[in-house]
Every structure is written in C-alpha cells, then in structure tokens.
Write a protein that holds these residues in place. Structure first.
Motif, PDB file in Angstrom:
ATOM      1  N   SER A 178      18.243 -39.345  23.699  1.00 29.57           N
ATOM      2  CA  SER A 178      19.230 -39.233  24.801  1.00 29.57           C
ATOM      3  C   SER A 178      20.049 -40.630  24.630  1.00 29.57           C
ATOM      4  O   SER A 178      21.220 -40.790  25.095  1.00 29.57           O
ATOM      5  CB  SER A 178      18.581 -39.293  26.166  1.00 29.57           C
ATOM      6  OG  SER A 178      18.055 -37.920  26.298  1.00 29.57           O
ATOM      7  N   TRP A 191      15.797 -43.915  23.409  1.00 28.28           N
ATOM      8  CA  TRP A 191      14.942 -43.363  24.756  1.00 28.28           C
ATOM      9  C   TRP A 191      14.907 -41.746  24.333  1.00 28.28           C
ATOM     10  O   TRP A 191      15.936 -41.036  23.837  1.00 28.28           O
ATOM     11  CB  TRP A 191      15.942 -43.347  25.790  1.00 28.28           C
ATOM     12  CG  TRP A 191      15.421 -42.834  26.924  1.00 28.28           C
ATOM     13  CD1 TRP A 191      14.143 -42.476  27.615  1.00 28.28           C
ATOM     14  CD2 TRP A 191      16.203 -42.294  28.148  1.00 28.28           C
ATOM     15  NE1 TRP A 191      14.164 -41.845  28.521  1.00 28.28           N
ATOM     16  CE2 TRP A 191      15.401 -41.755  28.917  1.00 28.28           C
ATOM     17  CE3 TRP A 191      17.537 -42.332  28.505  1.00 28.28           C
ATOM     18  CZ2 TRP A 191      15.594 -40.961  30.175  1.00 28.28           C
ATOM     19  CZ3 TRP A 191      18.043 -41.867  29.301  1.00 28.28           C
ATOM     20  CH2 TRP A 191      17.055 -41.036  30.556  1.00 28.28           C
ATOM     21  N   ASN A 193      13.460 -37.765  25.052  1.00 25.22           N
ATOM     22  CA  ASN A 193      13.025 -36.917  26.075  1.00 25.22           C
ATOM     23  C   ASN A 193      12.809 -35.379  25.520  1.00 25.22           C
ATOM     24  O   ASN A 193      13.415 -34.769  24.467  1.00 25.22           O
ATOM     25  CB  ASN A 193      14.250 -36.626  27.153  1.00 25.22           C
ATOM     26  CG  ASN A 193      14.361 -38.043  27.909  1.00 25.22           C
ATOM     27  OD1 ASN A 193      13.593 -38.345  28.797  1.00 25.22           O
ATOM     28  ND2 ASN A 193      15.586 -38.384  27.643  1.00 25.22           N
ATOM     29  N   HIS A 194      11.745 -34.852  26.098  1.00 25.07           N
ATOM     30  CA  HIS A 194      11.403 -33.509  25.452  1.00 25.07           C
ATOM     31  C   HIS A 194      10.996 -32.471  26.661  1.00 25.07           C
ATOM     32  O   HIS A 194      10.539 -33.101  27.597  1.00 25.07           O
ATOM     33  CB  HIS A 194      10.544 -33.609  24.413  1.00 25.07           C
ATOM     34  CG  HIS A 194       9.009 -33.714  24.812  1.00 25.07           C
ATOM     35  ND1 HIS A 194       8.112 -32.965  25.123  1.00 25.07           N
ATOM     36  CD2 HIS A 194       8.443 -35.279  25.090  1.00 25.07           C
ATOM     37  CE1 HIS A 194       6.850 -33.840  25.478  1.00 25.07           C
ATOM     38  NE2 HIS A 194       6.947 -35.127  25.479  1.00 25.07           N
ATOM     39  N   THR A 208       7.131 -31.727  30.043  1.00 24.92           N
ATOM     40  CA  THR A 208       8.378 -32.498  29.956  1.00 24.92           C
ATOM     41  C   THR A 208       7.867 -34.049  29.916  1.00 24.92           C
ATOM     42  O   THR A 208       6.582 -34.276  30.304  1.00 24.92           O
ATOM     43  CB  THR A 208       9.212 -32.556  31.139  1.00 24.92           C
ATOM     44  OG1 THR A 208      10.264 -33.139  30.906  1.00 24.92           O
ATOM     45  CG2 THR A 208       8.731 -32.863  32.582  1.00 24.92           C
ATOM     46  N   THR A 210       8.935 -38.173  28.399  1.00 21.59           N
ATOM     47  CA  THR A 210      10.043 -39.102  28.131  1.00 21.59           C
ATOM     48  C   THR A 210       9.580 -40.442  27.501  1.00 21.59           C
ATOM     49  O   THR A 210       8.254 -40.635  27.695  1.00 21.59           O
ATOM     50  CB  THR A 210      10.915 -39.536  29.434  1.00 21.59           C
ATOM     51  OG1 THR A 210      11.871 -40.452  28.944  1.00 21.59           O
ATOM     52  CG2 THR A 210      10.018 -40.334  30.480  1.00 21.59           C
ATOM     53  N   GLU A 224       8.176 -38.428  19.771  1.00 21.75           N
ATOM     54  CA  GLU A 224       7.256 -37.599  20.547  1.00 21.75           C
ATOM     55  C   GLU A 224       6.047 -37.894  20.572  1.00 21.75           C
ATOM     56  O   GLU A 224       5.199 -38.398  19.577  1.00 21.75           O
ATOM     57  CB  GLU A 224       7.602 -36.051  20.267  1.00 21.75           C
ATOM     58  CG  GLU A 224       6.630 -35.083  20.885  1.00 21.75           C
ATOM     59  CD  GLU A 224       7.114 -33.793  20.986  1.00 21.75           C
ATOM     60  OE1 GLU A 224       8.196 -33.252  21.446  1.00 21.75           O
ATOM     61  OE2 GLU A 224       6.263 -32.772  20.366  1.00 21.75           O
ATOM     62  N   ASP A 254       4.234 -38.120  30.760  1.00 23.65           N
ATOM     63  CA  ASP A 254       4.486 -36.864  30.205  1.00 23.65           C
ATOM     64  C   ASP A 254       3.805 -36.152  31.718  1.00 23.65           C
ATOM     65  O   ASP A 254       3.104 -36.643  32.153  1.00 23.65           O
ATOM     66  CB  ASP A 254       3.481 -36.410  29.094  1.00 23.65           C
ATOM     67  CG  ASP A 254       3.877 -36.922  27.872  1.00 23.65           C
ATOM     68  OD1 ASP A 254       5.001 -36.397  27.407  1.00 23.65           O
ATOM     69  OD2 ASP A 254       3.547 -38.156  27.237  1.00 23.65           O
TER      70      ASP A 254
END
Length: 325
Positions: A178, A191, A193-194, A208, A210, A224, A254
């Motif tokens: 991001s 940064w 995110n997933h 989810t 970050t 990740e 998470d």
C-alpha cells in the motif's frame, strides 16, 4: 503404510527442488517463546517455480481455464507445492489420559498446491490443500523427536489424539503493497496489507492482516505473515535479483474470523471443553537477514486464545530459511 508413503513424498519433493527456483523451510514452536502451550509445533517445506514457462505452472493455469477463471496475461505467475505439519496439545502433556477440560491432542499434515498471480504491487493466490488429521499426520513422532532434541520430556497423551479425518481446503488470498518509500538516506520502508478466505472441512474462515517493514537492502517482496505457515507468497520476488547483505525488521497485526474449525468443533462433539473463539487476534515481530540468494528470518508471535475456556494468550516463535536457485 502411510509413514512409508510420506517418506516417498518427501523424497519426491526433495528431488523436485533440485531444479526449483526457490525452496523454503519454516519452523514454528512455542519453545522459542519459552513455554509449552497449546500451539506446540508447526513445520513446512515449500517449493516455488518462478514463471509460467514451467510445466507445473502451466498445468495449474490450464486448471484455471477449465474452471472458467480468467488468466490475466499481464500478470506474472508462480506455482508451487508445500508440505505442512501442525500440532496442538493440552497444556499438561504429562498425563496419558483424555483431558476433557482442555483441548485434545491433534495433528495435521497437508500437501498444498498453489498458484500466485502478481504484478509489481499486488498478488492473488489460489491454493488447494489435501490433509489428514490423526495418527496419519505423524505428529506424535515429530513432537517427541523434537522434545528429545531440546531435552524436554515426551508428551504422554498422543494415544488419545483425534482420530483420522481426511480434509480438503481451498484458499483465496489477496495482498498489496500500500505504501513504500525512504525514511532516511540509508533506510527504506513499506506497508503491506492482505485479506483471505479459507473454505473447507478443516477450516472455514476469513482473515486480514497488515505489516510495516523497515530496513536496508532487503528483498522487495510481499511482506506477508499468515498466522499458520502460509508464507509462500514471500518467495515471490518483484524486483531485480538481490545482491549483497541486507536486513529488515517487521511488525504487524492479523485477525481471523472463524466460522468452522474441524479440530475444535469435532473435539466439542466428543465432549471436550472447546467452544472456539470466533475472532482471533495476533501480533508479530520479525527480523530478516538477506545475503545474495539467502534469506533467514526469526519471528515472535502472540495471539488470543483458541477457545473460550482458555484464559491465556498463546505465544510462539519461529525461523524461516529460503534459498533462490
């Protein structure tokens, strides 16, 4: 018989990696956190092909076409295989009898095949897991062997573990970088995110996460950290080949929303006090060292309890080593 087949499978995976683009080994254990809690051990071997010119990647792409899933020719495709083993135990491993006031002994062994479509900033992962719970998972042998190495007593209750169950699970996951930039003349940061969806008779959940990373000359990849040994996406390089020494430090959060978990729901049906928590929160801190084609990581993770009856958080650590051919 199953043990022999598992040995043959390991030999096959080892031979495949001789010509693979990347291989990775991951070990999670609460030993690294200085305790012996519910999440006792996890290990994974992962292999990743690097592009869609390879036969295995093409085979999975053909599978997507068969399912009428559109293949985007502008994306880079990576396919791979991983072998994962997880184990859970009650807090007291000195008892050989069933502990209905805690969680059961449970082992899980899964062979996963996955395909990752990515560009310079984002990815989509499709994964299929075929697993086995129970004695076929070989969890008893793995845990007691590791306890022998570190000088701990053998866990006494594996003969009470959950019985054999074959599981099938599907995973769909999306992630993106991001933001990235320089924080000083020598330090870079990004940064990540997933979010993902898991469907199957082993686990049905949504997750989810970050993570913020800072470092110097680190591999530009998807940073990740999936809670349970699903870090194959980190092998996807989205930058030129790495050279020299580098390092990074990452911290992240998470969240998992659990609709179904075979281990806890089945245990509850058998009389265990395992009313699962619907929401699990986890925080992690990791350090990474890079040198040419090598990457070594160490992480520490804490998470909220698996069940409503458990009044303490779970803590464990791990190491990950990967090599790019």
């Amino acid at each position: 018989m199953f043990k022999k087949n598992a040995q043959y499978l390991l030999l096959l995976l080892s031979s495949i990696t001789l010509s693979a683009d990347q291989v990775s080994f991951s070990l999670y254990n609460d030993f690294f956190a200085g305790n012996d809690g519910h999440f006792s051990n996890g290990v994974a071997f992962t292999w990743l092909e690097d592009n869609k010119e390879n036969a295995y990647t093409n085979l999975l792409l053909d599978g997507l076409n068969t399912l009428d899933i559109k293949v985007d020719s502008s994306k880079k495709y990576n396919a791979g295989v991983s072998l994962t083993q997880l184990m859970l135990t009650p807090n007291d491993t000195t008892l050989s009898t069933v502990q209905y006031n805690d969680m059961p002994y449970a082992g899980y062994l899964a062979l996963s095949t996955y395909l990752i479509a990515s560009d310079s900033d984002s990815f989509i992962e499709y994964a299929f897991d075929l697993g086995a719970i129970g004695p076929a998972s070989l969890a008893k042998h793995t845990q007691n062997s590791f306890h022998g190495i570190i000088g701990n007593n053998k866990a006494q209750g594996w003969d009470t573990q959950l019985g054999t169950q074959i599981t099938v699970n599907l995973l769909l996951q999306y992630g993106e970088i991001s933001w990235e930039g320089q924080v000083s003349d020598d330090l870079n940061a990004d940064w990540f995110n997933h979010a993902g969806l898991s469907l199957g008779n082993f686990n049905t959940s949504a997750s989810t996460g970050t993570a913020l990373r800072i470092g110097q000359n680190y591999v530009r990849n998807f940073n990740e950290h999936y809670p349970y040994l699903r870090e194959e996406v980190t092998l996807v390089d989205i930058a030129p080949e790495h050279k020299g020494f580098g390092w990074s430090v990452s911290s992240g959060l998470d969240t998992e929303l659990v609709a179904y978990s075979y281990i806890f729901d089945e245990a509850k049906d058998q009389g265990y006090q395992t009313n699962k928590e619907r929401v699990i929160l986890a925080a992690h801190l990791s350090g990474d060292i890079y040198y040419d084609n090598h990457k070594f990581s160490f992480f520490y993770q804490g998470q909220t309890p698996f069940t409503k009856q458990d009044n303490s958080n779970n803590y464990f650590g791990g190491i990950v080593y990967s090599y790019k051919f």
